[in-house]
Design a protein around this motif. Structure first.
Motif, short mmCIF file in Angstrom:
data_model
loop_
_atom_site.label_atom_id
_atom_site.label_comp_id
_atom_site.label_asym_id
_atom_site.label_seq_id
_atom_site.Cartn_x
_atom_site.Cartn_y
_atom_site.Cartn_z
N TYR A 137 0.83 -1.21 0.00
CA TYR A 137 0.00 0.00 0.00
C TYR A 137 0.87 1.25 0.00
N LEU A 138 1.93 1.22 0.82
CA LEU A 138 2.82 2.40 0.89
C LEU A 138 3.53 2.63 -0.44
N ALA A 139 3.91 1.55 -1.12
CA ALA A 139 4.54 1.69 -2.44
C ALA A 139 3.58 2.35 -3.42
N SER A 140 2.29 2.03 -3.30
CA SER A 140 1.28 2.65 -4.17
C SER A 140 1.16 4.14 -3.90
N TRP A 308 6.50 -0.92 -9.94
CA TRP A 308 6.94 -0.92 -8.55
C TRP A 308 5.85 -1.42 -7.60
N PRO A 309 4.67 -0.77 -7.55
CA PRO A 309 3.62 -1.28 -6.64
C PRO A 309 3.11 -2.65 -7.04
N ALA A 310 3.14 -2.96 -8.34
CA ALA A 310 2.71 -4.30 -8.77
C ALA A 310 3.66 -5.36 -8.21
N GLY A 311 4.97 -5.09 -8.28
CA GLY A 311 5.95 -6.01 -7.71
C GLY A 311 5.82 -6.12 -6.21
N ALA A 312 5.57 -4.99 -5.55
CA ALA A 312 5.42 -5.00 -4.09
C ALA A 312 4.19 -5.81 -3.68
#
Length: 492
Positions: A137-140, A308-312
């Motif tokens: 969530y934070l990466a998003s 990035w958020p997809a990978g996280a």
């Protein structure tokens, strides 16, 4: 849903709000700063508006991580929010470049308290198997801020007084502070520990000197850079001496040198160096060498923000099943694979290839960031989690700064030694980017020189990413935990 889970969700919302406040500040200020600088004057100090924030944020991250282990997370994160909001308010009233830089220094102090401690709170509230999802969530939040920030900055500059670039944080910060005050419940800490004030001061001085040397290396005179490096070396030596004799060292060597933490932080360090090169130079390549519009260049970079958020998110769902180390190893292969696509770029390449490289590197970073952070936090107990998390954030910030400095120097050297047409001047480069000026006459040779310089830059960036592979192989298969995550969760 239990009251505990409701409170945890509301604390996560407060953390996301505080992170958004920091994340959007970087992009919104970079968009609006040309107009602000035009009004304040002293353009020779322009770069310091950005360097000042990064300098104090990096220098204080480790200090506040340690303080959160002593006094608890809540007072430190609230202190950070208060400093950040006060300095944001003052920045809106800045009357000159020096005053703006001073307030940005204070903003960096606030960010240095908020970012590592907020991430530590996640480690306290959630066991390892759940923590990755929240980190996703934070990466998003960071990805969304990278897209929204420039748009918001452009709107404010054209429709409102520029002070709102800074004041827009105030309501968000107030809501975040309310969330922490109302819903974050910590046990009263009874343990006491001496504070290594001298160690903290020497660490801040040494890192500040290093950041000055790195961020101003191109603009500064040789004497200026040499003095900064000397201050760094002397203060670092004194800091190491102090940490060996201190009863409770600010940076405990046994913590930073612990194998899981050291491997995770070194991997993040190299990855952050490479990502800084991607975000800085890929748009330039697409615009100048591939001769595409800024919009196309923006889309190519946006692939990083999607990956990035997809990978996280993928890592957060998969590591309870497959483990942290295997996913980290996959990440260590994806990041150089994406960087290699950028090495293969030619003037005839499609922007899709640039976007693909950006996307793959973004997915790899999402996987790596989550795994490295969880490994770092799972390797220690509650009493050291703030320091461990801060070491991860510090490695990321230092990697970004050093990457920008090294790759910028590589590009500058390439442009200064361009074969055939001599050194490329900043005016020629600016004319090519703007599509204006006399530089358009010599656009073809300038593009060729820039392609050669950027190719070498991407090659150096690729080498940086390859170094991630052996570092991730060094991560132990089993973690030595001082305290199980479930126990830390119960404590929080």
């Amino acid at each position: 849903m239990t009251e505990k889970h409701v409170h945890r969700g509301l604390v996560v919302a407060a953390i996301m709000a505080s992170m958004a406040m920091i994340a959007i500040e970087a992009t919104i200020v970079s968009t609006a700063m040309p107009q602000i600088a035009a009004q304040l004057g002293q353009l020779n100090l322009y770069s310091w508006v950005f360097s000042a924030f990064l300098l104090t944020q990096t220098a204080t991250t480790v200090v506040f991580g340690k303080l959160s282990d002593i006094y608890g997370r809540k007072p430190i994160v609230l202190f950070g929010i208060a400093v950040f909001l006060a300095s944001s308010l003052l920045a809106g009233f800045a009357w000159s470049m020096p005053s703006m830089i001073a307030f940005r220094l204070l903003q960096g102090v606030g960010a240095g308290a908020i970012q590592p401690v907020a991430m530590t709170i996640i480690g306290d509230l959630f066991p390892g198997r759940e923590r990755g999802k929240v980190q996703g969530y934070l990466a998003s939040v960071w990805a969304l801020s990278a897209v929204v920030g420039p748009l918001l900055g452009s709107f404010i500059i054209h429709s409102l007084p520029w002070a709102w670039v800074f004041w827009i944080n105030i309501p968000v910060g107030i809501l975040a502070a309310f969330g922490f005050i109302r819903f974050l419940h910590e046990e009263k800490l009874t343990r006491t520990a001496s504070i290594d004030i001298l160690g903290a001061a020497l660490f801040a001085i040494s890192i500040s000197a290093l950041m000055v040397a790195l961020t101003e290396v191109e603009a500064a005179t040789p004497v200026y850079t040499i003095v900064a490096v000397l201050v760094f070396v002397v203060s670092l030596g004194l800091f190491l001496w102090q940490e060996r004799r201190a009863e409770a060292p600010m940076v405990a060597p046994d913590l930073w040198l612990r194998r899981p933490i050291a491997a995770s932080n070194i991997a993040i360090f190299f990855a952050s160096m490479a990502i800084m090169g991607l975000t800085t130079f890929l748009p330039m390549y697409v615009q100048t060498v591939l001769d595409r519009s800024p919009l196309v260049a923006g889309f190519a970079l946006t692939m990083l923000l999607l990956g990035w958020p997809a990978g996280a998110t993928f890592a957060s769902r998969m590591f309870p099943r497959f483990g942290l180390r295997p996913i980290m190893l996959v990440a260590s292969l994806l990041i150089p694979a994406g960087a290699f696509l950028l090495v293969l770029l030619t003037p005839e390449s499609s922007p899709a290839q640039a976007g693909a490289g950006s996307l793959i590197m973004g997915v790899g970073m999402g996987l790596l960031n989550i795994c490295a952070l969880v490994i770092t936090q799972e390797s220690v107990g509650w009493s050291q989690r703030g320091s461990a998390t801060a070491s991860n954030v510090f490695s990321r910030n230092l990697g970004s700064t050093l990457g920008a400095s090294i790759l910028g120097a590589v590009l500058s050297y390439g442009l200064a030694h361009a074969g055939g047409i001599g050194a490329i001047s900043p005016e020629q480069l600016r004319g090519l980017l703007d599509g204006t000026g006399a530089a358009a006459i010599d656009a073809a040779p300038v593009r060729m020189a820039l392609q050669a310089a950027l190719h070498v830059t991407f090659l150096v960036m690729f080498v940086m990413t390859v170094l991630i592979v052996p570092v991730c192989l060094w991560v132990p298969k089993r973690l030595d935990q001082d305290q199980p995550a479930e126990a830390a969760d119960a404590k929080a």
